[in-house]
Motif scaffolding. Structure first.
Motif, PDB file in Angstrom:
ATOM      1  N   LYS A  49     -71.881  29.645  33.191  1.00 52.47           N
ATOM      2  CA  LYS A  49     -70.780  30.591  33.334  1.00 52.47           C
ATOM      3  C   LYS A  49     -70.380  30.729  34.797  1.00 52.47           C
ATOM      4  O   LYS A  49     -71.225  30.835  35.678  1.00 52.47           O
ATOM      5  CB  LYS A  49     -71.197  31.959  32.782  1.00 52.47           C
ATOM      6  CG  LYS A  49     -70.039  32.921  32.602  1.00 52.47           C
ATOM      7  CD  LYS A  49     -70.456  34.142  31.803  1.00 52.47           C
ATOM      8  CE  LYS A  49     -69.249  35.032  31.537  1.00 52.47           C
ATOM      9  NZ  LYS A  49     -69.612  36.204  30.709  1.00 52.47           N
ATOM     10  N   GLY A  50     -69.080  30.692  35.042  1.00 49.83           N
ATOM     11  CA  GLY A  50     -68.563  30.821  36.399  1.00 49.83           C
ATOM     12  C   GLY A  50     -68.304  29.495  37.093  1.00 49.83           C
ATOM     13  O   GLY A  50     -67.726  29.471  38.188  1.00 49.83           O
ATOM     14  N   ASP A  51     -68.706  28.375  36.484  1.00 51.13           N
ATOM     15  CA  ASP A  51     -68.470  27.060  37.097  1.00 51.13           C
ATOM     16  C   ASP A  51     -66.979  26.782  37.240  1.00 51.13           C
ATOM     17  O   ASP A  51     -66.180  27.141  36.359  1.00 51.13           O
ATOM     18  CB  ASP A  51     -69.095  25.945  36.247  1.00 51.13           C
ATOM     19  CG  ASP A  51     -70.577  25.740  36.533  1.00 51.13           C
ATOM     20  OD1 ASP A  51     -71.092  26.372  37.472  1.00 51.13           O
ATOM     21  OD2 ASP A  51     -71.211  24.935  35.824  1.00 51.13           O
ATOM     22  N   ARG A  52     -66.644  26.144  38.352  1.00 51.78           N
ATOM     23  CA  ARG A  52     -65.278  25.647  38.564  1.00 51.78           C
ATOM     24  C   ARG A  52     -65.296  24.157  38.192  1.00 51.78           C
ATOM     25  O   ARG A  52     -66.018  23.374  38.793  1.00 51.78           O
ATOM     26  CB  ARG A  52     -64.863  25.830  40.024  1.00 51.78           C
ATOM     27  CG  ARG A  52     -64.689  27.297  40.424  1.00 51.78           C
ATOM     28  CD  ARG A  52     -64.612  27.465  41.941  1.00 51.78           C
ATOM     29  NE  ARG A  52     -63.513  26.747  42.536  1.00 51.78           N
ATOM     30  CZ  ARG A  52     -62.280  27.231  42.702  1.00 51.78           C
ATOM     31  NH1 ARG A  52     -62.010  28.457  42.286  1.00 51.78           N
ATOM     32  NH2 ARG A  52     -61.326  26.513  43.271  1.00 51.78           N
ATOM     33  N   ILE A  53     -64.472  23.793  37.200  1.00 51.86           N
ATOM     34  CA  ILE A  53     -64.525  22.452  36.616  1.00 51.86           C
ATOM     35  C   ILE A  53     -63.200  21.725  36.832  1.00 51.86           C
ATOM     36  O   ILE A  53     -62.135  22.237  36.475  1.00 51.86           O
ATOM     37  CB  ILE A  53     -64.818  22.511  35.096  1.00 51.86           C
ATOM     38  CG1 ILE A  53     -66.044  23.380  34.811  1.00 51.86           C
ATOM     39  CG2 ILE A  53     -64.959  21.109  34.525  1.00 51.86           C
ATOM     40  CD1 ILE A  53     -67.337  22.839  35.334  1.00 51.86           C
ATOM     41  N   ALA A  54     -63.280  20.526  37.402  1.00 48.36           N
ATOM     42  CA  ALA A  54     -62.096  19.673  37.545  1.00 48.36           C
ATOM     43  C   ALA A  54     -62.073  18.676  36.396  1.00 48.36           C
ATOM     44  O   ALA A  54     -63.041  17.939  36.186  1.00 48.36           O
ATOM     45  CB  ALA A  54     -62.122  18.941  38.885  1.00 48.36           C
ATOM     46  N   ILE A  55     -60.989  18.658  35.646  1.00 39.81           N
ATOM     47  CA  ILE A  55     -60.811  17.695  34.561  1.00 39.81           C
ATOM     48  C   ILE A  55     -60.050  16.500  35.126  1.00 39.81           C
ATOM     49  O   ILE A  55     -58.910  16.641  35.583  1.00 39.81           O
ATOM     50  CB  ILE A  55     -60.024  18.311  33.386  1.00 39.81           C
ATOM     51  CG1 ILE A  55     -60.745  19.548  32.846  1.00 39.81           C
ATOM     52  CG2 ILE A  55     -59.796  17.287  32.285  1.00 39.81           C
ATOM     53  CD1 ILE A  55     -59.895  20.396  31.897  1.00 39.81           C
ATOM     54  N   ALA A  56     -60.685  15.330  35.134  1.00 37.79           N
ATOM     55  CA  ALA A  56     -60.025  14.128  35.640  1.00 37.79           C
ATOM     56  C   ALA A  56     -58.885  13.771  34.688  1.00 37.79           C
ATOM     57  O   ALA A  56     -59.123  13.377  33.543  1.00 37.79           O
ATOM     58  CB  ALA A  56     -61.019  12.978  35.749  1.00 37.79           C
ATOM     59  N   ALA A  57     -57.652  13.940  35.147  1.00 38.96           N
ATOM     60  CA  ALA A  57     -56.479  13.806  34.278  1.00 38.96           C
ATOM     61  C   ALA A  57     -55.629  12.612  34.684  1.00 38.96           C
ATOM     62  O   ALA A  57     -55.094  12.577  35.790  1.00 38.96           O
ATOM     63  CB  ALA A  57     -55.646  15.091  34.337  1.00 38.96           C
ATOM     64  N   SER A  58     -55.516  11.657  33.768  1.00 32.10           N
ATOM     65  CA  SER A  58     -54.691  10.474  34.037  1.00 32.10           C
ATOM     66  C   SER A  58     -53.395  10.487  33.238  1.00 32.10           C
ATOM     67  O   SER A  58     -52.496   9.686  33.504  1.00 32.10           O
ATOM     68  CB  SER A  58     -55.478   9.208  33.678  1.00 32.10           C
ATOM     69  OG  SER A  58     -55.706   9.148  32.282  1.00 32.10           O
ATOM     70  N   GLY A  59     -53.314  11.360  32.238  1.00 32.85           N
ATOM     71  CA  GLY A  59     -52.153  11.368  31.355  1.00 32.85           C
ATOM     72  C   GLY A  59     -52.373  10.547  30.105  1.00 32.85           C
ATOM     73  O   GLY A  59     -51.562  10.596  29.179  1.00 32.85           O
ATOM     74  N   GLY A  60     -53.480   9.777  30.054  1.00 28.99           N
ATOM     75  CA  GLY A  60     -53.801   8.976  28.877  1.00 28.99           C
ATOM     76  C   GLY A  60     -54.391   9.819  27.758  1.00 28.99           C
ATOM     77  O   GLY A  60     -54.622  11.013  27.919  1.00 28.99           O
ATOM     78  N   LYS A  61     -54.670   9.173  26.631  1.00 31.06           N
ATOM     79  CA  LYS A  61     -55.138   9.897  25.448  1.00 31.06           C
ATOM     80  C   LYS A  61     -56.458  10.617  25.693  1.00 31.06           C
ATOM     81  O   LYS A  61     -56.629  11.769  25.284  1.00 31.06           O
ATOM     82  CB  LYS A  61     -55.277   8.936  24.262  1.00 31.06           C
ATOM     83  CG  LYS A  61     -56.342   7.867  24.474  1.00 31.06           C
ATOM     84  CD  LYS A  61     -56.430   6.896  23.338  1.00 31.06           C
ATOM     85  CE  LYS A  61     -57.563   5.907  23.529  1.00 31.06           C
ATOM     86  NZ  LYS A  61     -57.733   5.362  24.887  1.00 31.06           N
ATOM     87  N   ASP A  62     -57.410   9.943  26.373  1.00 33.31           N
ATOM     88  CA  ASP A  62     -58.733  10.534  26.562  1.00 33.31           C
ATOM     89  C   ASP A  62     -58.673  11.793  27.418  1.00 33.31           C
ATOM     90  O   ASP A  62     -59.236  12.824  27.058  1.00 33.31           O
ATOM     91  CB  ASP A  62     -59.683   9.515  27.207  1.00 33.31           C
ATOM     92  CG  ASP A  62     -59.915   8.291  26.331  1.00 33.31           C
ATOM     93  OD1 ASP A  62     -60.098   8.467  25.118  1.00 33.31           O
ATOM     94  OD2 ASP A  62     -59.903   7.171  26.856  1.00 33.31           O
ATOM     95  N   SER A  63     -57.995  11.701  28.568  1.00 31.08           N
ATOM     96  CA  SER A  63     -57.970  12.855  29.461  1.00 31.08           C
ATOM     97  C   SER A  63     -57.094  13.980  28.907  1.00 31.08           C
ATOM     98  O   SER A  63     -57.373  15.160  29.139  1.00 31.08           O
ATOM     99  CB  SER A  63     -57.489  12.444  30.860  1.00 31.08           C
ATOM    100  OG  SER A  63     -56.144  12.052  30.860  1.00 31.08           O
TER     101      SER A  63
END
Length: 309
Positions: A49-63
């Motif tokens: 709880k409280g973690d800052r999370i970066a989602i690696a976003a490429s725009g593809g289906k997986d991300s």
């Protein structure tokens, strides 16, 4: 009347899961898909709880599916995470510039902050320029090294604790096969880990570790998610493509082959007396490295000297 869903036994089944062969209705498929990812997160204690999370976003289906599911699970199960989208602009005309438009729409759809970091900004080279210099044969080596480091540096800028990527079960099984074919046995166990510490000491995790690519595509399709589906114009020349073709052939004969390969990598152990590389710091850029220069600086040095094509 069609066959009923094997879970609810009420609605008509419209999906056959590639992973298990179960015939499910749409809502039950959503439930098992999301629950399996939640269980992977909880069982492996990926976040606190409280973690800052970066989602690696490429725009593809997986991300795109990853961003959707992370936001949904964070709210449903009250993880207490602060989520961000982090994108890398490699500088590939006609591919990354278009996919980043999808990421920008995802930012609005999911109401998450977005940071875009570029190769040109970090290294002084775009992938188009690199390919023009080195040709098509080795470009994926440059891109893979630069991308991993770019994500770490973007995470530092965002001041996040953790990066999550959309690597799925197919991707991990392909990596296991590639390491075997290269004779790189020492990497087998590490490449199957769901959570690792990157070269820059930023934690990375793969919530989709046990999630089949086909099911990610089905989820995105039925949920009508907005994603970019064009393949990178340089990737058909990659070594990974051969491992992917081989894996698809195996999967068509035995669907469990993907998970079986992952379990094989997990079970692999290195003898205690085998000495592994220790981490140091790149003397040029200060990035974590087991050598005097990190891989990115070695590649940049070659580029700046003018490598032959």
């Amino acid at each position: 009347m069609g066959r009923l869903c094997v879970i609810c036994d009420k609605e008509r089944a419209i999906i056959k899961r590639p992973k298990t062969g179960q015939k499910l209705c749409k809502e039950c498929f959503y439930y098992v898909f999301e629950t399996e990812i939640h269980n992977a997160i909880i069982d492996n204690k990926l976040f606190k709880k409280g973690d800052r999370i970066a989602i690696a976003a490429s725009g593809g289906k997986d991300s795109t599916v990853l961003a959707h599911v992370m936001k949904l699970l964070n709210e449903r199960y009250q993880y207490g995470l602060e989520l961000f989208l982090l994108s890398v602009d490699e500088g590939i005309t006609g591919y990354r510039d278009d996919s980043l438009e999808t990421v920008k729409r995802n930012q609005q759809q999911y109401e998450l902050p977005l940071k875009i970091i570029s190769y040109s900004e970090l290294y002084g080279w775009s992938m188009d320029q690199i390919v023009k210099e080195v040709g098509l044969k080795n470009n994926c080596t440059f891109c893979g090294v630069f991308r991993r480091q770019a994500l770490d540096r973007g995470a530092v800028i965002l001041n996040v604790d953790h990066i999550v990527t959309g690597h799925n079960a197919d991707d991990i099984a392909e990596t296991v096969l590639m390491n075997i074919l290269r004779g790189d046995i020492a990497r087998l166990q590490r490449c199957t880990e769901i959570c690792t510490t990157g070269d820059g000491c930023i934690r990375r995790s793969k919530p989709f570790k046990y999630t089949y690519e086909k099911e990610i595509v089905m989820y995105a399709y039925f949920k009508k998610l907005d994603y970019f589906s064009t393949e990178c114009i340089y990737s058909p020349n990659s070594y990974r493509g051969h491992a992917r073709t081989f894996l698809k052939d195996l999967e068509s004969v035995r669907p469990s082959a993907i998970i079986d390969i992952i379990h094989s990598g997990e079970a692999f152990e290195i003898k205690k007396e085998v000495k592994l590389p220790t981490q140091g710091v790149c003397k040029r850029c200060g990035y974590m490295s087991s050598n005097e220069l990190c891989k990115a600086c070695v590649l940049l040095e070659g580029l700046n000297r003018g490598l032959p094509k």
